[in-house]
Scaffold this motif. Structure first.
Motif, PDB file in Angstrom:
ATOM      1  N   GLU A  10       0.830  -1.208   0.000  1.00  0.00           N
ATOM      2  CA  GLU A  10       0.000   0.000   0.000  1.00  0.00           C
ATOM      3  C   GLU A  10       0.863   1.256   0.000  1.00  0.00           C
ATOM      4  N   PHE A  11       1.878   1.274   0.863  1.00  0.00           N
ATOM      5  CA  PHE A  11       2.762   2.433   0.942  1.00  0.00           C
ATOM      6  C   PHE A  11       3.568   2.574  -0.347  1.00  0.00           C
ATOM      7  N   ASN A  12       4.079   1.470  -0.846  1.00  0.00           N
ATOM      8  CA  ASN A  12       4.965   1.517  -2.012  1.00  0.00           C
ATOM      9  C   ASN A  12       4.251   1.904  -3.296  1.00  0.00           C
ATOM     10  N   GLN A  13       2.926   1.724  -3.355  1.00  0.00           N
ATOM     11  CA  GLN A  13       2.186   2.072  -4.568  1.00  0.00           C
ATOM     12  C   GLN A  13       1.657   3.501  -4.555  1.00  0.00           C
ATOM     13  N   ARG A  14       1.963   4.250  -3.501  1.00  0.00           N
ATOM     14  CA  ARG A  14       1.599   5.665  -3.520  1.00  0.00           C
ATOM     15  C   ARG A  14       2.349   6.350  -4.662  1.00  0.00           C
ATOM     16  N   GLU A  15       1.754   7.377  -5.199  1.00  0.00           N
ATOM     17  CA  GLU A  15       2.314   8.032  -6.378  1.00  0.00           C
ATOM     18  C   GLU A  15       3.758   8.473  -6.166  1.00  0.00           C
ATOM     19  N   GLU A  16       4.057   9.009  -4.979  1.00  0.00           N
ATOM     20  CA  GLU A  16       5.407   9.524  -4.718  1.00  0.00           C
ATOM     21  C   GLU A  16       6.433   8.424  -4.472  1.00  0.00           C
ATOM     22  N   ASN A  17       5.951   7.176  -4.279  1.00  0.00           N
ATOM     23  CA  ASN A  17       6.872   6.088  -3.929  1.00  0.00           C
ATOM     24  C   ASN A  17       7.025   5.010  -5.000  1.00  0.00           C
ATOM     25  N   LYS A  18       6.065   4.904  -5.902  1.00  0.00           N
ATOM     26  CA  LYS A  18       6.018   3.714  -6.770  1.00  0.00           C
ATOM     27  C   LYS A  18       7.218   3.576  -7.702  1.00  0.00           C
ATOM     28  N   SER A  30      10.251   5.016  -6.875  1.00  0.00           N
ATOM     29  CA  SER A  30      11.431   5.398  -6.088  1.00  0.00           C
ATOM     30  C   SER A  30      12.448   4.266  -6.021  1.00  0.00           C
ATOM     31  N   LYS A  31      13.714   4.656  -5.952  1.00  0.00           N
ATOM     32  CA  LYS A  31      14.809   3.700  -5.790  1.00  0.00           C
ATOM     33  C   LYS A  31      15.394   3.753  -4.377  1.00  0.00           C
ATOM     34  N   ASN A  32      14.781   4.552  -3.500  1.00  0.00           N
ATOM     35  CA  ASN A  32      15.211   4.620  -2.104  1.00  0.00           C
ATOM     36  C   ASN A  32      14.498   3.543  -1.292  1.00  0.00           C
ATOM     37  N   LEU A  33      15.151   3.085  -0.230  1.00  0.00           N
ATOM     38  CA  LEU A  33      14.605   1.990   0.573  1.00  0.00           C
ATOM     39  C   LEU A  33      14.683   2.286   2.062  1.00  0.00           C
ATOM     40  N   LEU A  34      13.617   1.908   2.763  1.00  0.00           N
ATOM     41  CA  LEU A  34      13.611   1.849   4.227  1.00  0.00           C
ATOM     42  C   LEU A  34      13.179   0.435   4.595  1.00  0.00           C
ATOM     43  N   ILE A  35      14.034  -0.287   5.305  1.00  0.00           N
ATOM     44  CA  ILE A  35      13.760  -1.689   5.626  1.00  0.00           C
ATOM     45  C   ILE A  35      13.645  -1.847   7.136  1.00  0.00           C
ATOM     46  N   LYS A  36      12.555  -2.441   7.559  1.00  0.00           N
ATOM     47  CA  LYS A  36      12.308  -2.667   8.986  1.00  0.00           C
ATOM     48  C   LYS A  36      12.761  -4.067   9.366  1.00  0.00           C
ATOM     49  N   GLY A  37      13.627  -4.146  10.370  1.00  0.00           N
ATOM     50  CA  GLY A  37      14.060  -5.457  10.833  1.00  0.00           C
ATOM     51  C   GLY A  37      15.428  -5.403  11.482  1.00  0.00           C
ATOM     52  N   ASP A  38      15.836  -6.526  12.044  1.00  0.00           N
ATOM     53  CA  ASP A  38      17.185  -6.678  12.599  1.00  0.00           C
ATOM     54  C   ASP A  38      18.191  -6.489  11.470  1.00  0.00           C
ATOM     55  N   ASN A  39      19.151  -5.576  11.658  1.00  0.00           N
ATOM     56  CA  ASN A  39      20.033  -5.248  10.538  1.00  0.00           C
ATOM     57  C   ASN A  39      20.940  -6.396  10.115  1.00  0.00           C
ATOM     58  N   LEU A  40      21.248  -7.328  11.007  1.00  0.00           N
ATOM     59  CA  LEU A  40      22.056  -8.473  10.602  1.00  0.00           C
ATOM     60  C   LEU A  40      21.272  -9.357   9.636  1.00  0.00           C
ATOM     61  N   ASP A  47      18.476 -14.063  -5.668  1.00  0.00           N
ATOM     62  CA  ASP A  47      18.948 -14.314  -7.029  1.00  0.00           C
ATOM     63  C   ASP A  47      19.621 -13.105  -7.668  1.00  0.00           C
ATOM     64  N   GLY A  48      19.767 -12.021  -6.912  1.00  0.00           N
ATOM     65  CA  GLY A  48      20.531 -10.882  -7.402  1.00  0.00           C
ATOM     66  C   GLY A  48      19.726  -9.728  -7.943  1.00  0.00           C
ATOM     67  N   LEU A  49      18.391  -9.777  -7.825  1.00  0.00           N
ATOM     68  CA  LEU A  49      17.562  -8.671  -8.287  1.00  0.00           C
ATOM     69  C   LEU A  49      17.389  -7.654  -7.156  1.00  0.00           C
ATOM     70  N   LEU A  50      17.576  -6.371  -7.478  1.00  0.00           N
ATOM     71  CA  LEU A  50      17.450  -5.332  -6.462  1.00  0.00           C
ATOM     72  C   LEU A  50      16.027  -5.288  -5.912  1.00  0.00           C
ATOM     73  N   LEU A  51      15.896  -4.896  -4.666  1.00  0.00           N
ATOM     74  CA  LEU A  51      14.575  -4.807  -4.057  1.00  0.00           C
ATOM     75  C   LEU A  51      13.674  -3.811  -4.789  1.00  0.00           C
ATOM     76  N   THR A  52      14.263  -2.780  -5.363  1.00  0.00           N
ATOM     77  CA  THR A  52      13.478  -1.770  -6.073  1.00  0.00           C
ATOM     78  C   THR A  52      13.197  -2.175  -7.516  1.00  0.00           C
ATOM     79  N   GLU A  53      13.702  -3.326  -7.933  1.00  0.00           N
ATOM     80  CA  GLU A  53      13.497  -3.807  -9.296  1.00  0.00           C
ATOM     81  C   GLU A  53      12.271  -4.708  -9.327  1.00  0.00           C
TER      82      GLU A  53
END
Length: 668
Positions: free
Chosen positions: A83-91, A93-103, A577-583
């Motif tokens: 839902e957040f990623n499909q907003r007009e300003e985000n869909k 975008s190549k920037n990322l915010l990831i929630k979770g343990d950084n390791l 498999d090597g595909l970027l999260l924003t791809e």
């Protein structure tokens, strides 16, 4: 079936070093693929490499355990906030915010982002004793398991396990926490990449030796000093601790810092010298006459006959012959008073460098902690963090090592300063750098941080307040402010300049206005959005062990998987498999069955794949110029054995018109 992969429970950092050894020292591996270290040592010893020289290093309780943490499998999947990623300003975008343990997140990024990050900045726990850092570990090893994995004796294995469960904040605990994260971070950096780590006196000594071990002592760049506050009246032993360090290491072949642009405002050309603007500079050097006797002489102005005696403690910068040449070229400025000193002309266009070296004392370039406090107050309406870093610290570092289109990673995102800084500097210089931020959804203690807790709960409406929610909101508000203030102001300024261009001739005016139009378009197209992903636990009892899966042999009940679960599996696999999260993966119609395709990989994730769908797939390979899968990956739990064999055999036997060799992979 061509291949079978147990991937979901086996996502870990790729060991590129082992690949190098297998390529160049294949004879040092036995039939089972085990590396024979003694055979390897023997070969290197024959080549005059001595393994017995004394050396120094850093050892601590938990070091062997931290190496296990760096190399063991991730216990999570990645899912998307659709839902957040499909907003007009985000869909887009190549920037990322990831929630979770950084390791966990770093392990997920280790394939797709291997050697793709230009700069890493982190602000980890300082382990001050009052910053709340304690080491906690949820992994469960028996003593015998740890003894075998870590290669330690039973007594040490027991001590390590006791230590990892003790919520310690010792130096050993901090090092155990930092080592695996730094180990993986190094692999994500490009060969000319750089890492900056903020730290203070509590762990700076330990960090330096740890970084020497992980990155190599030869890759130390600098230990920068940031003045974080004005001197305190409450100083321990009457010494006010006013600075932090920013430790910098390179990955390999770094080109160096960009440096500080020289101030050319002082350059002018009052005498219309054809060589261009110049400044008046010193004509002496700090050497005495006994050290440079050939530069100790009286200097005569040929135009006036005035004699300027040399200074025994500071001789002329040139020997007589060179000085004569300087005078003949009009480079020496003689005063009309012998009590004053002659000077030399320094021409701007003769400078070897347009920059000065970057100073390790970042005194005038970076604001204090009070600047960071003010920035958060301006954005959020209240102060939510006591120890956040000012935007100027990050922009200064980015400007020194990152040019256009590079990726900056911060896996201790905190208040989100790094993301804010990247957006601001992009707007300032028209670049397109991207950021990846990682933040743990660390619960906010209402007793220790009541203001932050109330802000997230009441203002943002989040039932379980965490630091991640502040990070996210900071980025949203920073983006909005940049759009509404910085970009609007810059566009207004550019349009005002365009009006002044009316005074220029037609060609110059058109050229200038075209440049302005391009700059305005770049400003409008700045990437000020971001996409959110988060880690989630792998499903309980998800484990594949059977030689062959059929309807009678089910180790996991796939019927309990939701559509969101399968999407998370797909995102996790494509990143592996090597595909970027924003791809994005392209939805591909295969006769009514939806496959997911990108970068020569086709994923078959859903149930219901039939013979007709297989025919449609093979026809698409033949007829669609943009559809060229070299790997077809099927989620094994959604196919029966007969189905999998049919797909595999047909792909093997079918001679497609493009002559593509296609691997069929069943994955669990």
């Amino acid at each position: 079936m061509d291949k079978e992969q147990k991937t979901t429970n086996n996502i870990k950092v790729p060991n590129k070093n082992m690949e190098v050894l297998q390529k160049h020292f294949s004879h040092c591996f036995d039939k089972s693929g085990n590396f024979d270290i003694e055979k390897f040592k023997q070969e290197l010893t024959e080549n005059e490499i001595d393994f017995y020289k004394e050396s120094y290093g850093l050892d601590w309780l938990g070091k062997s355990y931290s190496r296990i943490l760096a190399s063991d499998e991730a216990s999570t999947l990645l899912k998307e906030d659709e839902e957040f990623n499909q907003r007009e300003e985000n869909k887009n975008s190549k920037n990322l915010l990831i929630k979770g343990d950084n390791l966990q997140v770093l392990k997920h990024l280790s394939n797709a982002y291997y050697e793709k990050i230009k700069m890493i900045y982190i602000d980890p726990p300082y382990n001050t004793g009052s910053d709340g850092f304690v080491y906690q570990d949820d992994r469960k090893f028996t003593i015998s398991e740890l003894r075998e994995l870590a290669g330690v004796d039973e007594e040490k294995a027991k001590r390590i396990l006791d230590f990892t469960q003790s919520k310690s904040n010792s130096h050993s605990a901090w090092l155990t926490f930092m080592y695996p994260r730094l180990y993986i971070a190094k692999q994500l950096l490009k060969n000319d990449g750089v890492i900056f780590i903020s730290i203070d006196d509590n762990e700076v000594a330990q960090l330096k030796i740890l970084m020497d071990e992980v990155f190599g002592e030869e890759n130390f760049v600098a230990n920068l000093i940031w003045k974080r506050r004005v001197s305190s009246g409450m100083a321990d032993k009457n010494v006010s601790d006013d600075h932090d360090f920013v430790m910098c290491y390179q990955k390999g072949e770094m080109n160096g810092f960009n440096g500080i642009k020289k101030d050319f405002k002082k350059y002018s050309n009052p005498d219309n010298d054809p060589r261009g603007p110049w400044i008046s500079d010193n004509l002496t050097v700090g050497m005495n006459s006994s050290m440079r006797p050939n530069q100790a002489y009286d200097l005569v102005d040929p135009a006036t006959g005035l004699v300027f005696p040399y200074n025994p403690n500071r001789v002329w910068a040139f020997i007589p012959k060179s000085m004569e040449k300087m005078i003949s070229e009009g480079r020496i400025l003689f005063p009309n008073d012998v009590t004053k000193r002659p000077m030399q002309k320094r021409f701007k266009n003769e400078l070897k460098s347009q920059t000065n070296p970057f100073s390790s004392l970042m005194l005038d370039m970076v604001g204090l902690n009070t600047e960071a406090t003010r920035q958060i107050q301006d954005l959020m309406g209240t102060n939510l963090f006591e120890y956040s870093k000012p935007v100027s610290l990050i922009t200064v570092l980015v400007s020194q090592v990152c040019n256009n289109d590079e990726i900056i990673l911060d896996f201790f995102a905190g208040s989100g300063t790094t993301g804010d800084a990247v957006m601001q500097i992009n707007v300032e210089d028209g670049s397109n750098r991207k950021y990846i931020l990682v933040q743990l959804p660390e619960a906010i203690d209402p007793k220790k941080s009541k203001t932050a807790f109330d802000f997230v709960k009441n203002d943002l409406g989040i039932d379980e307040p965490s630091i991640f929610e502040i990070t996210k909101e900071r980025l949203i508000r920073a983006s909005k402010k940049i759009k509404e203030e910085t970009i609007v102001n810059k566009i207004t300024k550019q349009k005002a300049i365009a009006k002044l261009n009316d005074k220029l001739d037609l060609n110059s005016r058109e050229e200038k206005n075209k440049q302005i139009e391009t700059e305005i378009e770049n400003l409008k197209n700045q990437d000020l959005g971001f996409k959110i992903f988060e880690t989630m636990p792998i499903w309980e009892d998800y484990n594949y062990e059977a030689e062959e899966l059929d309807l009678q042999t089910k180790l996991f009940d796939e019927s309990k998987l939701t559509e969101e679960d399968v999407k998370a599996l797909l995102i996790t696999w494509k990143t592996y498999d090597g595909l970027l999260l924003t791809e994005d993966l392209n939805k591909t119609d295969l006769g009514g069955y939806t496959g997911y395709y990108s970068n020569e990989k086709l994923y078959l994730m859903d149930k219901g794949f039939t013979t007709d769908n297989l025919k449609a797939l093979l026809e698409k390979v033949d007829t669609d110029k943009k559809f060229n899968p070299t790997s077809i990956i099927a989620f094994g739990y959604h196919f029966d054995s007969k189905n999998l064999r049919e797909i595999s055999e047909n792909i093997k036997s079918y001679s497609n018109k493009k002559n593509i060799d296609i691997d069929f992979i069943t994955r669990y």
